[in-house]
Scaffold this active site. Structure first.
Site, PDB file in Angstrom:
ATOM      1  N   SER A 286      16.206   8.229  84.417  1.00  0.00           N
ATOM      2  CA  SER A 286      15.687   9.440  85.052  1.00  0.00           C
ATOM      3  C   SER A 286      15.369   9.225  86.534  1.00  0.00           C
ATOM      4  O   SER A 286      16.267   9.031  87.334  1.00  0.00           O
ATOM      5  CB  SER A 286      14.447   9.921  84.272  1.00  0.00           C
ATOM      6  OG  SER A 286      14.042  11.205  84.677  1.00  0.00           O
ATOM      7  N   ASP A 297      24.875   6.033  96.658  1.00  0.00           N
ATOM      8  CA  ASP A 297      25.813   7.044  97.168  1.00  0.00           C
ATOM      9  C   ASP A 297      25.762   7.184  98.685  1.00  0.00           C
ATOM     10  O   ASP A 297      26.727   7.660  99.297  1.00  0.00           O
ATOM     11  CB  ASP A 297      25.522   8.396  96.528  1.00  0.00           C
ATOM     12  CG  ASP A 297      26.027   8.475  95.095  1.00  0.00           C
ATOM     13  OD1 ASP A 297      26.349   7.419  94.522  1.00  0.00           O
ATOM     14  OD2 ASP A 297      26.100   9.592  94.548  1.00  0.00           O
ATOM     15  N   LYS A 311      20.211   9.187  82.090  1.00  0.00           N
ATOM     16  CA  LYS A 311      19.486  10.457  81.885  1.00  0.00           C
ATOM     17  C   LYS A 311      19.589  11.292  83.156  1.00  0.00           C
ATOM     18  O   LYS A 311      19.033  10.946  84.190  1.00  0.00           O
ATOM     19  CB  LYS A 311      18.017  10.204  81.554  1.00  0.00           C
ATOM     20  CG  LYS A 311      17.181  11.482  81.394  1.00  0.00           C
ATOM     21  CD  LYS A 311      15.730  11.156  81.098  1.00  0.00           C
ATOM     22  CE  LYS A 311      14.884  12.406  80.930  1.00  0.00           C
ATOM     23  NZ  LYS A 311      14.714  13.169  82.179  1.00  0.00           N
TER      24      LYS A 311
END
Length: 513
Positions: A286, A297, A311
């Protein structure tokens, strides 16, 4: 019955786009109320309708997705305390040993520390309630020690070191539950911060730790998210903002109405330049994955460890009016490249969903990166050309297999539930002498390692458990036991200072410096 209770839940949810509620004429709501009345008054047997409702709500929520949950009113306060980062009580950690409540550690800056309670004290009574005996449960103890803020509790204490029995009044107050449990320098330039969850207080704790490291001329930073199952989205975003330049995308969410909410980095940023390492494992989930995904990224740092849990769903907590609540999945989140890292699931099959993590050891994934299954259609590319994948967790840039060398010995020790009892016995026997030992001396001096292990061996021999478990020459296991002693004596930072010395993931970071 389940459908009827669903109507009750639906009628109480506070949606932003709701226009006067679901049932303006209340016909269906009245239908549910009549059903409950019929059961109460006319059903042949006595029925606890509260329990019936709880079970029905759990069934309904459980049929949605693995992360939408029902929180009964008896559990809600504890759940909220954990996420707020504090609770109201006296501020002690304790263990039941020989049917007696033993204080194992005093929480810093809490009411007990201010009142003069010490580790090693035995609490025999709270007001008029005895806290000893075989029938005393942990819940009973917590209820006796917790309470409303600024209320007093009178404790009857036995202090072994003084062989004295006395009364002590403690005023209940706020007790912190730290989520940043360690921040220290691994060497002259590399700092380390361990985050166990993302609570409301986590950002402030993180900044305190980061400022402490910056005063020691930190050039590189490890953020350890292993075992961190998540928490608040806004807390995670605030921490990521400290690492990214202005206007870099941190995360975006999308709800059922296709409304997209994007969060960008702002002008603040205490550590935007130095090398950054994020540690993850199969229990990082999460909010931990949001942080790792944002760093990966944006090509900001290096992700090290094993594939995270997977998740990618966001929950909102909603009160049900009787002290209970639900956490309902209201949106999905996506990393800056646009990938969802939510692993596949079937509605109503939560058991199989959570079993996937346990199955990774059988697929070989915990031992080899090549065993991680990826889907080519879920391939994404970072600004600098790095290939990343969606569809089931964050795959680390640098893979480190799970360390199996010490697991057999550790599992054997845990199986006999001797850890906490033996550790407390060692400390209690040597309390006066250990009180003069500094944290640095205990952590670095091998004398204490051998002393602790010798004590453990003798205790194991008394119960003949050494027939099933032997410490042998397992250095990692020896240091682990010493670290647990250090945690009770000095706190979590001492524990991680010891345990990280033999940590293969930390060693990998040191190789990459």
């Amino acid at each position: 019955m389940a459908a009827a209770i669903g109507i009750i839940i639906g009628s109480q949810l506070n949606y932003k786009n709701s226009n006067g509620g679901f049932f303006a004429n209340n016909v269906q709501e009245q239908k549910v109320k009549k059903l409950i009345n019929y059961i109460n008054h006319d059903y042949v047997d006595e029925v606890n309708t509260d329990s019936l409702l709880d079970n029905a709500i759990e069934d309904i929520i459980g049929s949605l997705d693995p992360h939408s949950i029902y929180i009964p009113k008896e559990q809600l306060a504890a759940v909220n305390d954990d996420m707020e980062g504090s609770f109201v009580g006296i501020g002690v950690e304790f263990n039941m040993l020989q049917d007696t409540l033993n204080v194992t550690r005093i929480i810093p800056d809490g009411p007990s520390e201010k009142a003069g309670l010490l580790a090693g004290d035995r609490i025999l009574q709270a007001d008029d309630m005895p806290l000893f005996g075989k029938n005393i449960t942990t819940d009973t103890i917590k209820k006796a020690l917790k309470g409303k803020k600024d209320t007093k509790v009178n404790l009857k204490i036995f202090r072994k070191t003084k062989d004295s029995l006395f009364q002590l009044n403690i005023t209940r107050g706020d007790v912190k539950i730290p989520s940043v449990v360690a921040s220290y320098m691994l060497n002259d330039s590399l700092g380390y911060i361990k985050i166990t969850r993302f609570a409301n207080s986590t950002y402030d704790e993180f900044m305190q730790g980061l400022h402490k490291l910056k005063k020691q001329n930190i050039k590189q930073l490890i953020v350890d998210l292993r075992g961190n199952s998540g928490g608040y989205l806004h807390t995670t975003e605030a921490i990521v903002d400290e690492f990214l330049p202005d206007d870099e995308l941190i995360v975006f969410t999308k709800n059922k109405r296709k409304v997209i909410d994007k969060t960008y980095a702002t002008e603040k940023g205490e550590f935007e330049q130095g090398k950054l390492y994020i540690l993850i494992d199969e229990d990082s989930a999460s909010a931990s994955e949001i942080l790792a995904g944002a760093i990966q990224d944006n090509d900001r740092g290096t992700i090290i460890g094993r594939r995270s849990f997977g998740k990618g769903l966001v929950q909102q907590q909603m009160e049900l009016g009787d002290g209970s609540a639900i956490r309902l999945t209201t949106s999905r989140y996506y990393t800056p490249t646009g990938r969802s890292i939510q692993k596949p699931y079937q509605k109503g099959h939560a058991k199989a969903y959570y079993q996937e993590e346990k199955n990774r050891k059988f697929t070989g994934e915990l031992l080899s990166k090549d065993s991680i299954h990826v889907v080519d259609s879920l391939k994404f590319t970072t600004p600098k050309g790095k290939i990343v994948y969606g569809g089931g967790g964050i795959i680390p840039d640098v893979f480190v297999p799970i360390d199996t060398s010490s697991l057999a010995g550790l599992n054997g020790l845990m199986h006999y539930s001797v850890l906490s009892e033996y550790i407390y016995k060692y400390i209690d026997k040597n309390r006066n002498r250990l009180a003069t030992v500094t944290q640095e001396d205990f952590v670095t001096n091998n004398q204490y390692t051998e002393e602790v292990i010798t004590f453990f061996r003798k205790e194991l021999q008394k119960t003949q458990e050494n027939a099933h478990f032997k410490l042998g020459k397992n250095k990692v296991l020896k240091e682990f036991i010493k670290a647990l002693v250090a945690r009770q004596l000095y706190g979590n930072e001492a524990y991680y200072t010891i345990i990280n010395k033999n940590d293969n993931v930390i060693k990998k970071v040191l190789e990459l410096e």
